[in-house]
Design a protein around this motif. Structure first.
Motif, PDB file in Angstrom:
ATOM      1  N   GLU A 120      13.767  27.073  -2.441  1.00  0.00           N
ATOM      2  CA  GLU A 120      12.945  26.634  -1.311  1.00  0.00           C
ATOM      3  C   GLU A 120      12.571  25.191  -1.537  1.00  0.00           C
ATOM      4  OE1 GLU A 120       9.535  28.671   0.632  1.00  0.00           O
ATOM      5  OE2 GLU A 120      10.363  30.406  -0.442  1.00  0.00           O
ATOM      6  N   VAL A 121      12.853  24.353  -0.556  1.00  0.00           N
ATOM      7  CA  VAL A 121      12.602  22.924  -0.722  1.00  0.00           C
ATOM      8  C   VAL A 121      11.481  22.491   0.222  1.00  0.00           C
ATOM      9  CG1 VAL A 121      13.653  20.642  -0.742  1.00  0.00           C
ATOM     10  CG2 VAL A 121      15.059  22.638  -1.203  1.00  0.00           C
ATOM     11  N   HIS A 122      10.421  21.941  -0.363  1.00  0.00           N
ATOM     12  CA  HIS A 122       9.319  21.446   0.463  1.00  0.00           C
ATOM     13  C   HIS A 122       9.270  19.932   0.377  1.00  0.00           C
ATOM     14  CE1 HIS A 122       7.944  25.587   0.555  1.00  0.00           C
ATOM     15  NE2 HIS A 122       8.035  25.612  -0.769  1.00  0.00           N
ATOM     16  N   PRO A 123       9.367  19.245   1.509  1.00  0.00           N
ATOM     17  CA  PRO A 123       9.204  17.788   1.454  1.00  0.00           C
ATOM     18  C   PRO A 123       7.764  17.440   1.092  1.00  0.00           C
ATOM     19  CG  PRO A 123       9.403  18.529   3.729  1.00  0.00           C
ATOM     20  CD  PRO A 123       9.614  19.728   2.866  1.00  0.00           C
ATOM     21  N   GLY A 124       7.604  16.393   0.295  1.00  0.00           N
ATOM     22  CA  GLY A 124       6.258  16.005  -0.146  1.00  0.00           C
ATOM     23  C   GLY A 124       5.784  14.744   0.547  1.00  0.00           C
ATOM     24  N   LEU A 125       4.542  14.376   0.241  1.00  0.00           N
ATOM     25  CA  LEU A 125       3.952  13.168   0.822  1.00  0.00           C
ATOM     26  C   LEU A 125       4.770  11.933   0.448  1.00  0.00           C
ATOM     27  CD1 LEU A 125       1.526  12.286   2.486  1.00  0.00           C
ATOM     28  CD2 LEU A 125       0.231  11.993   0.364  1.00  0.00           C
ATOM     29  N   GLY A 126       5.382  11.973  -0.759  1.00  0.00           N
ATOM     30  CA  GLY A 126       6.210  10.856  -1.212  1.00  0.00           C
ATOM     31  C   GLY A 126       7.369  10.590  -0.273  1.00  0.00           C
ATOM     32  N   ILE A 146       0.842  -1.204   0.000  1.00  0.00           N
ATOM     33  CA  ILE A 146       0.000   0.000   0.000  1.00  0.00           C
ATOM     34  C   ILE A 146       0.878   1.255   0.000  1.00  0.00           C
ATOM     35  CG2 ILE A 146      -1.694   1.305   1.343  1.00  0.00           C
ATOM     36  CD1 ILE A 146      -2.716  -1.495   2.334  1.00  0.00           C
ATOM     37  N   LEU A 147       1.949   1.240   0.830  1.00  0.00           N
ATOM     38  CA  LEU A 147       2.821   2.424   0.932  1.00  0.00           C
ATOM     39  C   LEU A 147       3.601   2.706  -0.347  1.00  0.00           C
ATOM     40  CD1 LEU A 147       4.241   2.074   4.528  1.00  0.00           C
ATOM     41  CD2 LEU A 147       3.125   4.093   3.609  1.00  0.00           C
ATOM     42  N   LEU A 148       3.829   1.659  -1.157  1.00  0.00           N
ATOM     43  CA  LEU A 148       4.574   1.868  -2.401  1.00  0.00           C
ATOM     44  C   LEU A 148       3.839   2.828  -3.331  1.00  0.00           C
ATOM     45  CD1 LEU A 148       6.041  -1.613  -3.324  1.00  0.00           C
ATOM     46  CD2 LEU A 148       7.282   0.538  -3.337  1.00  0.00           C
ATOM     47  N   LEU A 149       2.505   2.835  -3.247  1.00  0.00           N
ATOM     48  CA  LEU A 149       1.720   3.726  -4.119  1.00  0.00           C
ATOM     49  C   LEU A 149       2.013   5.199  -3.841  1.00  0.00           C
ATOM     50  CD1 LEU A 149      -1.731   1.901  -4.351  1.00  0.00           C
ATOM     51  CD2 LEU A 149      -0.065   2.262  -6.180  1.00  0.00           C
ATOM     52  N   PRO A 150       1.765   5.704  -2.602  1.00  0.00           N
ATOM     53  CA  PRO A 150       2.086   7.122  -2.368  1.00  0.00           C
ATOM     54  C   PRO A 150       3.573   7.431  -2.509  1.00  0.00           C
ATOM     55  CG  PRO A 150       1.470   6.048  -0.310  1.00  0.00           C
ATOM     56  CD  PRO A 150       1.137   5.092  -1.423  1.00  0.00           C
ATOM     57  N   ALA A 151       4.449   6.457  -2.157  1.00  0.00           N
ATOM     58  CA  ALA A 151       5.891   6.722  -2.254  1.00  0.00           C
ATOM     59  C   ALA A 151       6.302   6.964  -3.698  1.00  0.00           C
ATOM     60  CB  ALA A 151       6.687   5.566  -1.657  1.00  0.00           C
ATOM     61  N   ASN A 152       5.605   6.312  -4.637  1.00  0.00           N
ATOM     62  CA  ASN A 152       5.983   6.467  -6.045  1.00  0.00           C
ATOM     63  C   ASN A 152       5.143   7.495  -6.780  1.00  0.00           C
ATOM     64  OD1 ASN A 152       8.136   4.509  -7.140  1.00  0.00           O
ATOM     65  ND2 ASN A 152       7.007   3.338  -5.612  1.00  0.00           N
TER      66      ASN A 152
END
Ligand SMILES: [Zn+2]
Length: 216
Positions: A168-174, A59-65
């Motif tokens: 400016e670097v914003h970390p994302g949900l990925g 399941i986590l592979l989906l948002p990570a990719n």
């Protein structure tokens, strides 16, 4: 020459010392008398925990990719990068080998690993002798050494440090999904009891052989 019954003996995976298989119960751990590495320990519900972790990993592979790992903002212009888009950008920059490595180790290897682990642990949980269990287990154990999500995450963090002055670097949900995925991968490796898995795979395939003999 005498032959050994394979169920009576166990070999140390570190120094190959052959020992008679001890019977353990509860949370006992058996260590190799020669090199001191852990031989057997009982992981309670190893199969069920592996199944749960494998499904969580899938399941986590989906948002990570699919979701951006990082979003860069330079002079008001935003650019979001997913694992796939960063691989494609490297491919366009004439670095196809690096692009392929990213796709392999950040997406394909973890995906194959979790698919194999789901298949294995579901078969063992349901006690079904599905085809290719031994092959799946061997494949899983090989791939376990080839997971490089951590390396990818370190690469991302290094680039954040390098870029933070110019953009400016914003970390994302990925990125958060990737971090959780690494945690799930590590947990699934430590929860899996290879001795127990091999033992059950062998027991299931022996049941099938016996049945085939009985049917003839
Ligand atoms: Zn040993």
């Amino acid at each position: 020459m005498s032959t050994l019954n394979r169920n009576d003996h166990i070999a140390c995976h570190e120094c190959d010392l052959l020992l008679s298989r001890p019977v353990i119960s509860g949370d006992e751990v058996v260590y190799c008398p020669r090199c001191g590495s852990r031989l057997i320990s009982s992981h309670p519900n190893s199969v069920e925990r592996s199944l749960a972790l494998a499904l969580a990993g899938l399941i986590l592979l989906l948002p990570a990719n699919l979701f951006p790992v990082l979003t860069l903002e330079v002079l008001g212009r935003q650019q979001a990068q997913t694992i796939f888009s960063s691989a494609m950008a490297l491919y366009d920059d004439n670095l196809p080998v690096v692009a392929l490595c990213i796709l392999l180790f950040a997406a394909l290897v973890p995906l194959t690993k979790f698919v194999l682990l789901t298949y294995l642990s579901l078969a063992l949980h349901l006690q079904k002798p599905w085809p290719g269990l031994a092959l799946a287990m061997r494949g899983y154990q090989h791939l376990d050494e080839w997971s490089m999500l951590e390396v990818y995450l370190i690469g991302v963090l290094v680039s954040v440090v390098k870029l933070v002055d110019i953009a400016e670097v914003h970390p994302g949900l990925g990125l958060y999904s990737l971090g959780t995925l690494i945690l799930v991968t590590t947990l699934s490796s430590s929860q899996l009891d290879p001795d127990l898995f091999w033992h059950q795979i062998e027991a299931l395939s022996e049941d099938v052989t016996k049945k085939e003999f009985a049917d003839e």
